[in-house]
Design a protein around this motif. Structure first.
Motif, PDB file in Angstrom:
ATOM      1  N   PHE A  67       0.737  -0.991  -0.080  1.00 26.83           N
ATOM      2  CA  PHE A  67      -0.362   0.303   0.183  1.00 26.83           C
ATOM      3  C   PHE A  67       1.021   1.339  -0.060  1.00 26.83           C
ATOM      4  CE2 PHE A  67      -1.925   3.889   2.686  1.00 26.83           C
ATOM      5  CZ  PHE A  67      -3.233   3.563   1.748  1.00 26.83           C
ATOM      6  N   GLU A  68       2.084   0.948   0.553  1.00 27.22           N
ATOM      7  CA  GLU A  68       3.172   2.690   1.205  1.00 27.22           C
ATOM      8  C   GLU A  68       3.234   2.824  -0.304  1.00 27.22           C
ATOM      9  OE1 GLU A  68       4.514   1.827   4.290  1.00 27.22           O
ATOM     10  OE2 GLU A  68       3.300   1.631   5.696  1.00 27.22           O
ATOM     11  N   ARG A  69       3.857   1.764  -1.447  1.00 27.87           N
ATOM     12  CA  ARG A  69       4.279   1.778  -2.257  1.00 27.87           C
ATOM     13  C   ARG A  69       3.781   2.719  -3.624  1.00 27.87           C
ATOM     14  NH1 ARG A  69       7.603  -3.101  -0.883  1.00 27.87           N
ATOM     15  NH2 ARG A  69       5.909  -4.272  -1.905  1.00 27.87           N
ATOM     16  N   ALA A  70       2.055   1.582  -3.210  1.00 30.78           N
ATOM     17  CA  ALA A  70       1.491   2.309  -4.407  1.00 30.78           C
ATOM     18  C   ALA A  70       0.933   3.738  -3.979  1.00 30.78           C
ATOM     19  CB  ALA A  70      -0.148   1.433  -3.719  1.00 30.78           C
ATOM     20  N   ILE A  71       0.813   4.084  -2.606  1.00 33.89           N
ATOM     21  CA  ILE A  71       0.608   5.095  -2.753  1.00 33.89           C
ATOM     22  C   ILE A  71       1.963   5.981  -3.270  1.00 33.89           C
ATOM     23  CG2 ILE A  71       0.225   7.142  -0.873  1.00 33.89           C
ATOM     24  CD1 ILE A  71      -2.073   5.761  -1.561  1.00 33.89           C
ATOM     25  N   ARG A  72       2.857   6.578  -3.100  1.00 30.44           N
ATOM     26  CA  ARG A  72       4.105   6.417  -3.638  1.00 30.44           C
ATOM     27  C   ARG A  72       4.263   6.696  -5.060  1.00 30.44           C
ATOM     28  NH1 ARG A  72       7.003   4.217   0.302  1.00 30.44           N
ATOM     29  NH2 ARG A  72       8.208   2.513  -1.041  1.00 30.44           N
ATOM     30  N   VAL A  73       3.733   5.698  -5.562  1.00 37.63           N
ATOM     31  CA  VAL A  73       3.861   6.021  -6.823  1.00 37.63           C
ATOM     32  C   VAL A  73       2.678   6.139  -8.024  1.00 37.63           C
ATOM     33  CG1 VAL A  73       3.765   4.289  -9.132  1.00 37.63           C
ATOM     34  CG2 VAL A  73       5.453   3.492  -7.492  1.00 37.63           C
ATOM     35  N   ARG A  74       1.270   6.598  -7.183  1.00 37.49           N
ATOM     36  CA  ARG A  74       0.511   7.246  -8.449  1.00 37.49           C
ATOM     37  C   ARG A  74       0.241   8.364  -7.965  1.00 37.49           C
ATOM     38  NH1 ARG A  74      -4.451   8.079  -5.629  1.00 37.49           N
ATOM     39  NH2 ARG A  74      -5.078   6.239  -6.771  1.00 37.49           N
ATOM     40  N   ALA A  75       1.966   8.838  -7.121  1.00 37.30           N
ATOM     41  CA  ALA A  75       1.282   9.870  -7.224  1.00 37.30           C
ATOM     42  C   ALA A  75       2.175  10.886  -8.695  1.00 37.30           C
ATOM     43  CB  ALA A  75       2.499  10.800  -6.128  1.00 37.30           C
TER      44      ALA A  75
END
Length: 203
Positions: A67-75
Motif C-alpha cells: 500500500f505504501e509503495r502504491a501511494i508513492r507511485v500513484r502520485a
C-alpha cells in the motif's frame, strides 16, 4: 522499491493470473465487491485501514508495504498510477483470500452476475429490511439468518481507525452473507462478500 520494479511486479502478477484457470468465485473478488471498493477508498484517502480490515492481522505486514509503495507511485499519475493501484488491489484480494485458505484467480470484472440472494442480502444491509431475502430462504433458516443479520447491522458503525472493531464487523458481515448464500459454516473473511460493500460504515 523503485517504480520500475513495482511495474515489473505488477506485470508478472497479471500474467500469472491470466494463466490461471477461472472458477466460480466469491463476491469479494469482483470489481464491485466490498474488498475492492474499500481498496479504492484506501488509495483515495491514504488510510490503509479501509483495506486492512479485510486482512487478518497476520497478513497486515505483507499488505501495508504494498500500500505504501502504491501511494508513492500513484502520485506520478498516468499509467504508473494505474499500475500501482491495480497491483495493490490484486494483492489486497489475494491476501484476503489466502487468509481463509482459498485460491485466487484475479479480480472479476464489474457487472459479474450475482446470486439473487446476495443482491437481496446487500440491499438488506443497506436499508435494514430483511424480508426480501427471507422470502428467498427456507423458513427453517430464517431464525439463524435474522440473528446473523442483526449482529452484522449492530457492528457496522465502527471507527475506521479501530481495526479490531472494523475486522469484527467484517467477520459479522461475512458470516451473514455466507449463510445467505447457503453456507452453514464461517470461514473467516473470505467468501460471502456482498456485491458493493456500501454496508461497511466507518466514522
Amino acid at each position: 522499491m523503485s517504480m520500475i520494479t513495482l511495474i515489473l511486479s505488477a506485470i508478472v502478477l497479471f500474467a500469472l493470473i491470466a494463466l490461471t484457470p477461472r472458477r466460480a468465485s466469491a463476491h469479494c473478488d469482483t470489481e464491485d465487491g466490498p474488498a475492492v471498493v474499500d481498496g479504492h477508498k484506501a488509495l483515495q484517502t491514504g488510510n490503509a485501514n479501509y483495506a486492512l480490515k479485510w486482512i487478518f492481522a497476520d497478513g497486515e505486514a505483507e499488505l501495508r508495504p504494498i500500500f505504501e509503495r502504491a501511494i508513492r507511485v500513484r502520485a506520478l499519475g498516468g499509467e504508473a498510477a494505474e499500475l500501482a493501484d491495480r497491483h495493490f488491489l490484486e494483492n489486497l484480494v489475494r491476501i484476503h483470500r489466502a487468509g481463509e485458505g482459498a485460491g485466487y484467480d484475479g479480480i472479476k470484472p464489474s457487472g459479474t452476475a450475482l446470486d439473487p440472494k446476495v443482491i437481496a442480502a446487500d440491499a438488506a444491509m443497506l436499508d435494514g429490511n430483511l424480508q426480501p431475502l427471507l422470502a428467498l430462504m427456507p423458513e427453517k433458516q430464517h431464525a439463524e439468518l435474522q440473528s446473523r443479520f442483526e449482529r452484522a447491522r449492530a457492528s457496522m458503525n465502527f471507527d475506521i481507525d479501530d481495526l479490531v472493531a472494523a475486522r469484527a464487523h467484517v467477520e459479522d458481515y461475512v458470516s451473514f452473507f455466507k449463510y445467505a448464500e447457503g453456507h452453514d459454516h464461517d470461514h473467516g473473511h473470505g467468501g460471502g462478500c456482498g456485491s458493493h460493500g456500501h454496508a461497511h460504515h466507518a466514522h
